[in-house]
Design a protein around this motif. Structure first.
Motif, PDB file in Angstrom:
ATOM      1  N   ILE A   1       0.839  -1.201   0.000  1.00 11.26           N
ATOM      2  CA  ILE A   1       0.000   0.000   0.000  1.00 11.26           C
ATOM      3  C   ILE A   1       0.877   1.255   0.000  1.00 11.26           C
ATOM      4  N   ILE A   2       1.979   1.209   0.760  1.00  6.32           N
ATOM      5  CA  ILE A   2       2.898   2.355   0.765  1.00  6.32           C
ATOM      6  C   ILE A   2       3.437   2.609  -0.637  1.00  6.32           C
ATOM      7  N   LYS A   3       3.774   1.523  -1.329  1.00  6.41           N
ATOM      8  CA  LYS A   3       4.313   1.700  -2.691  1.00  6.41           C
ATOM      9  C   LYS A   3       3.267   2.352  -3.595  1.00  6.41           C
ATOM     10  N   VAL A   4       2.018   1.939  -3.417  1.00  4.35           N
ATOM     11  CA  VAL A   4       0.941   2.538  -4.214  1.00  4.35           C
ATOM     12  C   VAL A   4       0.809   4.023  -3.877  1.00  4.35           C
ATOM     13  N   ILE A   5       0.867   4.337  -2.591  1.00  7.07           N
ATOM     14  CA  ILE A   5       0.748   5.746  -2.165  1.00  7.07           C
ATOM     15  C   ILE A   5       1.915   6.564  -2.717  1.00  7.07           C
ATOM     16  N   ASN A   6       3.123   6.002  -2.589  1.00  5.84           N
ATOM     17  CA  ASN A   6       4.305   6.725  -3.080  1.00  5.84           C
ATOM     18  C   ASN A   6       4.183   7.019  -4.577  1.00  5.84           C
ATOM     19  N   GLU A   7       3.660   6.042  -5.301  1.00  9.60           N
ATOM     20  CA  GLU A   7       3.546   6.176  -6.745  1.00  9.60           C
ATOM     21  C   GLU A   7       2.416   7.135  -7.112  1.00  9.60           C
ATOM     22  N   PHE A   8       1.247   6.899  -6.536  1.00  7.38           N
ATOM     23  CA  PHE A   8       0.051   7.606  -6.988  1.00  7.38           C
ATOM     24  C   PHE A   8       0.002   9.031  -6.457  1.00  7.38           C
ATOM     25  N   TYR A   9       0.441   9.210  -5.231  1.00  4.86           N
ATOM     26  CA  TYR A   9       0.337  10.532  -4.604  1.00  4.86           C
ATOM     27  C   TYR A   9       1.689  11.244  -4.501  1.00  4.86           C
ATOM     28  N   ASN A  10       2.694  10.709  -5.214  1.00  8.46           N
ATOM     29  CA  ASN A  10       4.033  11.316  -5.189  1.00  8.46           C
ATOM     30  C   ASN A  10       4.564  11.515  -3.776  1.00  8.46           C
ATOM     31  N   ALA A  11       4.231  10.576  -2.929  1.00  8.62           N
ATOM     32  CA  ALA A  11       4.726  10.656  -1.558  1.00  8.62           C
ATOM     33  C   ALA A  11       6.054   9.915  -1.480  1.00  8.62           C
ATOM     34  N   LYS A  12       6.767  10.097  -0.389  1.00  4.58           N
ATOM     35  CA  LYS A  12       7.965   9.314  -0.147  1.00  4.58           C
ATOM     36  C   LYS A  12       7.915   8.814   1.288  1.00  4.58           C
ATOM     37  N   LEU A  13       7.418   7.604   1.422  1.00  2.00           N
ATOM     38  CA  LEU A  13       7.306   6.984   2.744  1.00  2.00           C
ATOM     39  C   LEU A  13       8.248   5.795   2.808  1.00  2.00           C
ATOM     40  N   PRO A  14       8.895   5.574   3.966  1.00  3.97           N
ATOM     41  CA  PRO A  14       9.751   4.390   4.085  1.00  3.97           C
ATOM     42  C   PRO A  14       8.891   3.126   4.206  1.00  3.97           C
ATOM     43  N   LEU A  15       9.473   2.024   3.750  1.00  6.26           N
ATOM     44  CA  LEU A  15       8.781   0.744   3.897  1.00  6.26           C
ATOM     45  C   LEU A  15       9.026   0.188   5.295  1.00  6.26           C
ATOM     46  N   LEU A  16       8.262  -0.834   5.606  1.00  3.79           N
ATOM     47  CA  LEU A  16       8.478  -1.579   6.847  1.00  3.79           C
ATOM     48  C   LEU A  16       9.331  -2.787   6.515  1.00  3.79           C
ATOM     49  N   ASN A  17      10.163  -3.197   7.445  1.00  6.10           N
ATOM     50  CA  ASN A  17      10.944  -4.405   7.204  1.00  6.10           C
ATOM     51  C   ASN A  17      10.177  -5.611   7.740  1.00  6.10           C
ATOM     52  N   PRO A  18       9.697  -6.476   6.829  1.00  6.93           N
ATOM     53  CA  PRO A  18       8.896  -7.616   7.289  1.00  6.93           C
ATOM     54  C   PRO A  18       9.621  -8.455   8.344  1.00  6.93           C
TER      55      PRO A  18
END
Lengths: 412, 530
Positions: B501-518
């Motif tokens: 979901i973060i990747k989708v947000i980063n792409e669609f809304y031009n955001a830059k959020l760090p991922l979580l480490n599974p």
């Protein structure tokens, strides 16, 4: 006093890897100050390491060089995919002691004790990469009885067997952060420890002096495989359900200390100025994988390393200002044997540029004190270790190494 | 000389204190919200949004719900407080709901038995009304139309099956709707992942109805209905497939509400059932010769049951419906297929001469719709503890072993026919989700595509290859993304979902959020004994 000093150094013996892999290039204060050149330099008993053939050309009947360094190594890790940082600050004390004795015009005997390999890295326990390494402490001391034979006026050979003794302690978490394999929040981890590992190798060299101003040297130090057998493998914080499988046991593992060939030249440009160049080639490709075989039926831990051979280019100079002071400076470029995708945080080193300097203060015609310093610059590097089933470990590393050293030279 | 020592010491100290410095040190300044505003993030959905795992919601599991994980990353870029329904009453971290049958404690692996079991203990979670709107409005068990149904949180409706105990716990009033409570948080950003249960309860029940414990009959022997074409939700059984037209209507209504204040958001599609271990773990042919008791037993079964059945089905044109059991390789289970041609009369007729009319009639009734499972059938996870056990409904102990000498009841198997209905509905829902998102300029997290990668293996950003496999021993533990209920992710799985979901947000809304480490999130829970 000297005995006391060397005993103290023995007790402190530990080194922090700062060159490619876990090679520690601090094998003499004089030569370190000259960029750790020396295969074609005859300065002191240090030549017993750099090129045993050079011992034959030492002017004094007896030569002694003893030295040690305080090695500060700092590594920082960060990555912005998950927004994490980590650090490892380490301190080590590589040391060396060399003695030569001229038996007659053509034969010189000597003894060399030095610490050419070692690695100490200590990340925060349970850090992001804890499933690869929490801490590692690798020590090796080489003891090398040596002879040098002068064959005519221009040529000499030398060499000797190496008795290597070492120890390793290594701790890592069994899995990446995990609520299953933990006790009270402490992840299950594994410590392997082997002491008193010993092995044999050899160091041989030849030196050719076409004129009294030029020396050419060639040296080969053999590969030594440190075979840890029946070391202790202890699991800590093992959850109850796993205690029947994760039992403390013994382990076998082989760690190669690679062969190194060095060729070099030195030129006495004037009475005061000496220039030297060394080319090292270390056969790191021997280090394919660190496989830890457990003796209780647990599957062998296979950790691919896939090192490549690596070269080092060394430049050094020496300026003899007067009878009391000699100044030295040097530079070397050190290639890392670690390949992309195999950048494990246990030896987080990339190519480096090192700057060295130092001086000797000759108190009298027998006794001198050597000082050296070493600064190693590592470019920031983005790399990863992609060969662990728990996942890739990628990030940016930046290291700095600094090491002041001191030694004494005694000769008559 | 002394001075030189001092200079050297100073020089040494100078170098020793020099720190390795990065050209671009990571700081939270590197991250940005882009065009999104996370100051009030609201998550709408079902169990997947609530942080349900291991068969229930429990305190420590809820902490790793994907919306809560997302909110932690949003907090780096201006995200506001994120509240979840209170599980403070789950004092022993057991989950379940006190006093309601079917809401048991969370599943753990009992190492002594080597199998998943509900953790021993009594749930302490009560229905005490919290009457609070939370940022996490995931209600376990909710279908699409439940989110807009007034009274879904009314305790009085529980006995009638019109209310959901999870929503009863926190509905702001007895007439509140889930979406209404969600809007009380004035979302500036939302996630909406709803629709799974509109088809999932049909799938997990093998296309059968839920048994009503209040009646002597076993309703789970009866098929549930694919309600496609019937938009009247009030007429649905709880395991029926929701009409896609109704779904699309409700979905439009939900999105209209969520975007009414200009909020942006991410909607997620519905994963197909073939990507979850609940359907992929138990093989259709688990009956090894050894499990069947060896060749003597196999010969007896073939002579007395499989041979005659095969003969009758073959005589009526279905030579592959039942084959003789093999003494060399694993055999498929015998199942009851509601869609099979009913041969009870033919079986009774054929067996009457040898067995007599009463026994032959009983055989006809038991095996009339029987067939062997094929690779096209999906056997549900709980069937693993049913196969080979005696079936109480059997008229005779000679033919009472589930899947061996008695057809597995329909609820244990999702047949190819039933799968087709599930897939058709899933596709229709997903088409509606994607098209409604496009109309409203919302980002889509295509969970159907993402989770389907698990079938062949999903390479996470940390390099680990995750699969849809069920837990199968400690050494593969770190690859398991699903919790022990086989349907819901574990905490690690939720972190992977949050990352997608973060990747989708980063792409669609031009955001830059760090991922979580599974790797930082727990997988399966193992206890030494239970």
């Amino acid at each position: 006093m000297r005995k006391l000093l060397s005993l103290t150094l023995m007790a402190l013996a530990s080194s922090t890897a700062f060159a490619g892999g876990y090679r520690v290039s601090i094998q003499g204060q004089k030569q370190l100050a000259m960029g750790h050149t020396g295969v074609a330099v005859v300065n002191s008993a240090e030549t017993a390491f750099f090129n045993p053939a050079g011992m034959a050309y030492l002017e004094n009947k007896f030569n002694l060089s003893v030295g040690g360094s305080a090695l500060f190594s700092k590594t920082r890790f960060q990555e912005n995919t998950y927004n994490t940082t980590a650090s490892s600050d380490n301190f080590g004390t590589p040391f060396n002691a060399y003695a030569t004795y001229k038996l007659n015009d053509w034969l010189t005997a000597g003894l060399a004790v030095y610490t050419p390999f070692g690695s100490e890295v200590e990340w925060d326990q349970n850090w992001q990469g804890a499933y690869l390494v929490n801490n590692i402490d690798l020590k090796a001391i080489f003891i090398q009885p040596t002879v040098s034979v002068r064959v005519g006026e221009h040529f000499s050979v030398g060499g000797g067997p190496i008795y290597a003794t070492g120890s390793v302690t290594f701790n890592r978490n069994l899995y990446a952060a995990n609520s299953t394999f933990q006790v009270d929040g402490n992840p299950t981890d594994l410590t392997i420890e082997a002491k008193g590992i010993s092995a044999w190798g050899y160091n041989i060299g030849m030196m050719f002096n076409p004129t009294d101003k030029i020396r050419l040297g060639l040296n080969y130090r053999s590969e030594i495989i440190m075979e840890a057998r029946d070391g202790d493998a202890n699991f800590n914080d093992v959850p109850d359900f796993a205690q029947t499988t994760l039992t403390n046991t013994t382990f076998d593992a082989d760690l190669p200390l690679p062969a190194e060939i060095t060729a070099g030249i030195s030129v006495q440009v004037t009475d005061k100025w000496l220039f030297a160049f060394d080319f090292n080639h270390a056969m790191w490709s021997a280090y394919k994988s660190l496989d830890v075989k457990f003796n209780n039926g647990l599957p062998t831990s296979v950790n691919p390393r896939n090192y490549k051979d690596a070269s080092t280019y060394r430049f050094g100079t020496q300026y003899k200002a007067n009878d009391k002071f000699t100044f030295r400076a040097g530079y070397y470029f050190d290639e890392s044997p670690v390949q992309d995708g195999y950048f494990a945080p246990e030896t987080p080193r990339n190519d480096s540029n090192a700057f060295t300097g130092g001086l000797t203060y000759q108190i009298n015609n027998k006794f001198g004190v050597d000082f050296s310093f070493l600064y190693i610059h590592f470019d920031e590097i983005d790399n990863s270790y992609d060969h662990n089933p728990n996942g890739n470990f990628a990030g940016t590393y930046k290291s700095v190494v600094f090491s002041p050293g001191v030694g004494i030279t005694y000769g008559f | 000389m002394k001075n030189k020592f001092i200079y050297l010491a100073i020089l040494a100290a100078g170098f020793a204190s020099c720190e390795p410095e990065f050209e671009n040190p990571v700081t939270t300044d590197d991250y940005s919200a882009g065009e999104a505003d996370f100051s009030s993030y609201v998550a709408v959905g079902n169990s997947l949004t609530a942080g349900y795992m291991d068969g229930t919601v429990y305190k420590s599991g809820q902490a790793n719900s994907f919306p809560n994980l997302l909110a932690q990353q949003f907090a780096l870029v201006g995200g506001g407080a994120f509240t979840q329904p209170s599980y403070e009453d789950d004092v022993n971290n057991l989950g379940g709901i006190s006093g309601i049958p079917g809401f048991g404690t969370r599943l753990v692996i009992d190492a002594a038995q080597g199998r998943p079991e509900p953790l021993v203990g009594t749930p302490t979670i009560t229905l005490a009304p919290q009457a609070t709107a939370y940022n996490n409005m995931g209600v376990p068990g909710a279908k699409s139309f439940h989110l807009v149904a007034p009274g879904y949180g009314n305790a009085a409706g529980l006995a009638l099956g019109q209310a959901n105990p999870y929503f009863v716990r926190h509905a702001t009033s007895s007439t509140a709707t889930v979406i209404g409570d969600a809007m009380m948080k004035n979302p500036t950003f939302f996630t909406n992942w709803i629709g799974n249960n509109d088809v999932l309860s049909y799938a997990t029940s093998g296309g059968t109805r839920p048994d009503n414990p209040g009646t002597p009959e076993d309703e789970s022997l009866l098929p549930a209905t694919d309600q496609t074409g019937n938009p009247n939700a009030a007429s649905y059984g709880s395991n029926d497939i929701t009409d896609p037209t109704l779904f699309a209507g409700v979905y439009t209504q939900l999105i209209a509400a969520l975007t009414s204040n200009g909020a942006k958001g991410v909607v997620a599609t519905i994963p197909n059932v073939t990507s979850i271990p609940y359907f992929t773990t138990v093989p259709y042919a688990p009956l090894s010769p050894a499990a069947l008791g060896g060749s003597a037993n196999i010969d007896a079964l073939n002579a007395q049951l499989y041979g005659p059945l095969n003969g009758i089905f073959t005589a009526y044109g279905e030579p592959n419906r039942v084959k003789l059991l093999s003494a060399a390789s694993a055999n498929p289970i015998l199942i009851y297929d509601v869609d099979a041609i009913d041969r009870s009369a033919e079986i009774t007729g054929a067996l009457t001469p040898s067995l007599g009319a009463p026994t032959a009639t009983a055989f006809g009734a038991v095996f009339g719709k029987a067939r062997q499972a094929t690779a096209e059938d999906l056997v549900v996870l709980p069937a693993s503890s049913v196969i080979g056990t005696p079936n109480a409904s059997s008229p005779s102990p000679l033919i009472n072993l589930n899947g061996v000498s008695y057809p597995m009841p329909s609820k244990w198997v999702l047949t190819a026919n039933e799968q087709a209905k599930v897939e058709a509905a899933t596709t229709a829902y997903n088409n509606a989700i994607v098209s409604i998102a496009a109309t409203n300029d919302l980002a889509v997290a295509d969970m159907n595509v993402i989770l389907n990668q698990l079938v062949s293996g999903l390479r996470a950003d940390n390099g680990t290859l995750y699969t849809a496999n069920y837990f199968s021993g400690g050494t593969t533990e770190f690859k398991v993304l699903f919790s022990l209920d086989g349907v819901h992710p574990n905490a690690r799985g939720y972190s992977v979902i949050a990352n997608e979901i973060i990747k989708v947000i980063n792409e669609f809304y031009n955001a830059k959020l760090p991922l979580l480490n599974p790797n930082n999130y727990p997988g399966i829970h193992i206890v030494p004994t239970n």
